[in-house]
Design a protein around this motif. Structure first.
Motif, PDB file in Angstrom:
ATOM      1  N   TYR A 282      77.456 -51.066 -19.891  1.00  0.00           N
ATOM      2  CA  TYR A 282      78.670 -50.308 -20.258  1.00  0.00           C
ATOM      3  C   TYR A 282      79.741 -50.667 -19.238  1.00  0.00           C
ATOM      4  CZ  TYR A 282      75.663 -47.688 -17.103  1.00  0.00           C
ATOM      5  OH  TYR A 282      74.792 -47.377 -16.100  1.00  0.00           O
ATOM      6  N   ALA A 283      80.975 -50.213 -19.475  1.00  0.00           N
ATOM      7  CA  ALA A 283      82.072 -50.544 -18.569  1.00  0.00           C
ATOM      8  C   ALA A 283      81.964 -49.748 -17.269  1.00  0.00           C
ATOM      9  CB  ALA A 283      83.408 -50.243 -19.251  1.00  0.00           C
ATOM     10  N   TYR A 284      82.617 -50.249 -16.224  1.00  0.00           N
ATOM     11  CA  TYR A 284      82.565 -49.574 -14.918  1.00  0.00           C
ATOM     12  C   TYR A 284      83.086 -48.137 -14.982  1.00  0.00           C
ATOM     13  CZ  TYR A 284      81.897 -54.200 -12.795  1.00  0.00           C
ATOM     14  OH  TYR A 284      81.416 -55.436 -12.449  1.00  0.00           O
ATOM     15  N   ASP A 285      84.042 -47.908 -15.875  1.00  0.00           N
ATOM     16  CA  ASP A 285      84.636 -46.564 -15.948  1.00  0.00           C
ATOM     17  C   ASP A 285      83.998 -45.703 -17.046  1.00  0.00           C
ATOM     18  OD1 ASP A 285      85.602 -47.738 -18.232  1.00  0.00           O
ATOM     19  OD2 ASP A 285      87.716 -47.338 -17.814  1.00  0.00           O
ATOM     20  N   ALA A 286      82.926 -46.209 -17.660  1.00  0.00           N
ATOM     21  CA  ALA A 286      82.362 -45.528 -18.837  1.00  0.00           C
ATOM     22  C   ALA A 286      81.674 -44.213 -18.497  1.00  0.00           C
ATOM     23  CB  ALA A 286      81.378 -46.454 -19.556  1.00  0.00           C
ATOM     24  N   LEU A 287      81.299 -44.032 -17.238  1.00  0.00           N
ATOM     25  CA  LEU A 287      80.580 -42.801 -16.863  1.00  0.00           C
ATOM     26  C   LEU A 287      81.514 -41.761 -16.249  1.00  0.00           C
ATOM     27  CD1 LEU A 287      77.354 -44.446 -15.377  1.00  0.00           C
ATOM     28  CD2 LEU A 287      77.777 -43.716 -17.734  1.00  0.00           C
ATOM     29  N   GLU A 288      82.832 -42.056 -16.269  1.00  0.00           N
ATOM     30  CA  GLU A 288      83.818 -41.062 -15.816  1.00  0.00           C
ATOM     31  C   GLU A 288      83.729 -39.836 -16.714  1.00  0.00           C
ATOM     32  OE1 GLU A 288      86.276 -41.208 -13.421  1.00  0.00           O
ATOM     33  OE2 GLU A 288      86.615 -43.322 -12.949  1.00  0.00           O
ATOM     34  N   PRO A 289      83.952 -38.630 -16.227  1.00  0.00           N
ATOM     35  CA  PRO A 289      84.359 -38.311 -14.861  1.00  0.00           C
ATOM     36  C   PRO A 289      83.156 -38.076 -13.932  1.00  0.00           C
ATOM     37  CG  PRO A 289      84.389 -36.313 -16.162  1.00  0.00           C
ATOM     38  CD  PRO A 289      83.904 -37.416 -17.070  1.00  0.00           C
ATOM     39  N   HIS A 290      81.954 -38.262 -14.441  1.00  0.00           N
ATOM     40  CA  HIS A 290      80.765 -37.883 -13.655  1.00  0.00           C
ATOM     41  C   HIS A 290      80.520 -38.865 -12.517  1.00  0.00           C
ATOM     42  CE1 HIS A 290      80.481 -35.311 -17.058  1.00  0.00           C
ATOM     43  NE2 HIS A 290      80.324 -36.342 -17.868  1.00  0.00           N
ATOM     44  N   ILE A 291      80.651 -40.155 -12.832  1.00  0.00           N
ATOM     45  CA  ILE A 291      80.588 -41.185 -11.791  1.00  0.00           C
ATOM     46  C   ILE A 291      81.838 -42.044 -11.933  1.00  0.00           C
ATOM     47  CG2 ILE A 291      79.273 -43.072 -10.768  1.00  0.00           C
ATOM     48  CD1 ILE A 291      76.762 -41.875 -11.834  1.00  0.00           C
ATOM     49  N   ASP A 292      82.577 -42.156 -10.856  1.00  0.00           N
ATOM     50  CA  ASP A 292      83.885 -42.814 -10.914  1.00  0.00           C
ATOM     51  C   ASP A 292      83.760 -44.334 -10.901  1.00  0.00           C
ATOM     52  OD1 ASP A 292      83.074 -42.013  -8.075  1.00  0.00           O
ATOM     53  OD2 ASP A 292      84.553 -43.597  -7.733  1.00  0.00           O
ATOM     54  N   GLU A 293      84.810 -44.959 -11.439  1.00  0.00           N
ATOM     55  CA  GLU A 293      84.838 -46.414 -11.592  1.00  0.00           C
ATOM     56  C   GLU A 293      84.681 -47.148 -10.254  1.00  0.00           C
ATOM     57  OE1 GLU A 293      88.488 -47.772 -13.359  1.00  0.00           O
ATOM     58  OE2 GLU A 293      87.743 -49.830 -13.580  1.00  0.00           O
ATOM     59  N   ALA A 294      85.345 -46.664  -9.216  1.00  0.00           N
ATOM     60  CA  ALA A 294      85.292 -47.362  -7.920  1.00  0.00           C
ATOM     61  C   ALA A 294      83.866 -47.355  -7.362  1.00  0.00           C
ATOM     62  CB  ALA A 294      86.257 -46.707  -6.940  1.00  0.00           C
ATOM     63  N   THR A 295      83.190 -46.228  -7.511  1.00  0.00           N
ATOM     64  CA  THR A 295      81.799 -46.146  -7.046  1.00  0.00           C
ATOM     65  C   THR A 295      80.919 -47.110  -7.838  1.00  0.00           C
ATOM     66  OG1 THR A 295      82.020 -43.856  -6.326  1.00  0.00           O
ATOM     67  CG2 THR A 295      79.787 -44.608  -6.851  1.00  0.00           C
TER      68      THR A 295
END
Ligand code: MN
Length: 201
Positions: A10-23
């Motif tokens: 999945y994309a780096y930002d796909a788990l927002e807001p639970h896990i942030d893209e930068a992390t």
């Protein structure tokens, strides 16, 4: 090279807001890559260069003494993170169904009790490590490990694991590891966990 970092499903930002893209970017591209690079360096000459990482970890104690610590840490890190990415999804969350749901209720009393104990293992892991749901001799168990120790080292099959190293949550959650552990449930891909359970039991 024997091991490589798998692409995120999945994309780096796909788990927002639970896990942030930068992390996610740092964790997947930098931290996991470092485990793979160091594991590959340590693998040379072991005879496990082309074998699955699970097989290496299951046989770690048969390797030369000077290989055991680096591979416990680095190959362990590779195995743990590979499972971690797969066990999350932008469509995650909720509760398991079917056989896995029944097994969790039987083993832990209820899904809520299971979640509470899994989170508690994550909160109380002193320093870096992981909290796990594993299959151990056919029974579901909750456990925690230090550093990058894999449950495979104990003869267990990891089904679900959450990374409680600070690199997994500090950018967004700072010192609030319990908040991260709670939010993380929204990402869990229960279909994947059920698949692991069906394959392992
Ligand atoms: Mn990590």
């Amino acid at each position: 090279m024997p091991y490589s970092v798998p692409d995120l499903p999945y994309a780096y930002d796909a788990l927002e807001p639970h896990i942030d893209e930068a992390t996610m970017k740092l964790h997947h591209d930098k931290h996991h890559q470092a485990y793979v690079d160091k594991a590959n360096a340590a693998l040379e000459g072991t005879g496990y260069e082309d074998k699955p990482v699970e097989e290496l970890l299951a046989n770690l104690s048969s390797l030369p003494a000077d290989k055991q610590t680096p591979l416990r840490n680095q190959a362990g890190g590779h195995a743990n993170h590979t499972l971690f990415w797969e066990n999350m999804s932008p469509d995650g969350g909720g509760e398991p169904t079917g056989e896995l749901a029944d097994a969790i209720t039987t083993a832990f009393g209820s899904f809520a009790d299971f979640q509470a104990k899994f989170e508690d293992n994550g909160v109380t892991q002193f320093g870096s490590g992981w909290t796990w749901l594993v299959l151990d001799g056919g029974a579901l168990k909750l456990t925690k490990t230090s550093n990058q120790d894999s449950p495979i080292l104990e003869g267990q099959v990891p089904l679900l694991g959450n990374d409680v190293w600070e690199h997994a949550y500090y950018l967004k959650y700072q010192n609030k590891r319990p908040d991260y552990l709670k939010a993380w449930w929204n990402t869990v891909n229960w279909a994947k966990v059920a698949e692991r359970y069906a394959a392992a039991k």
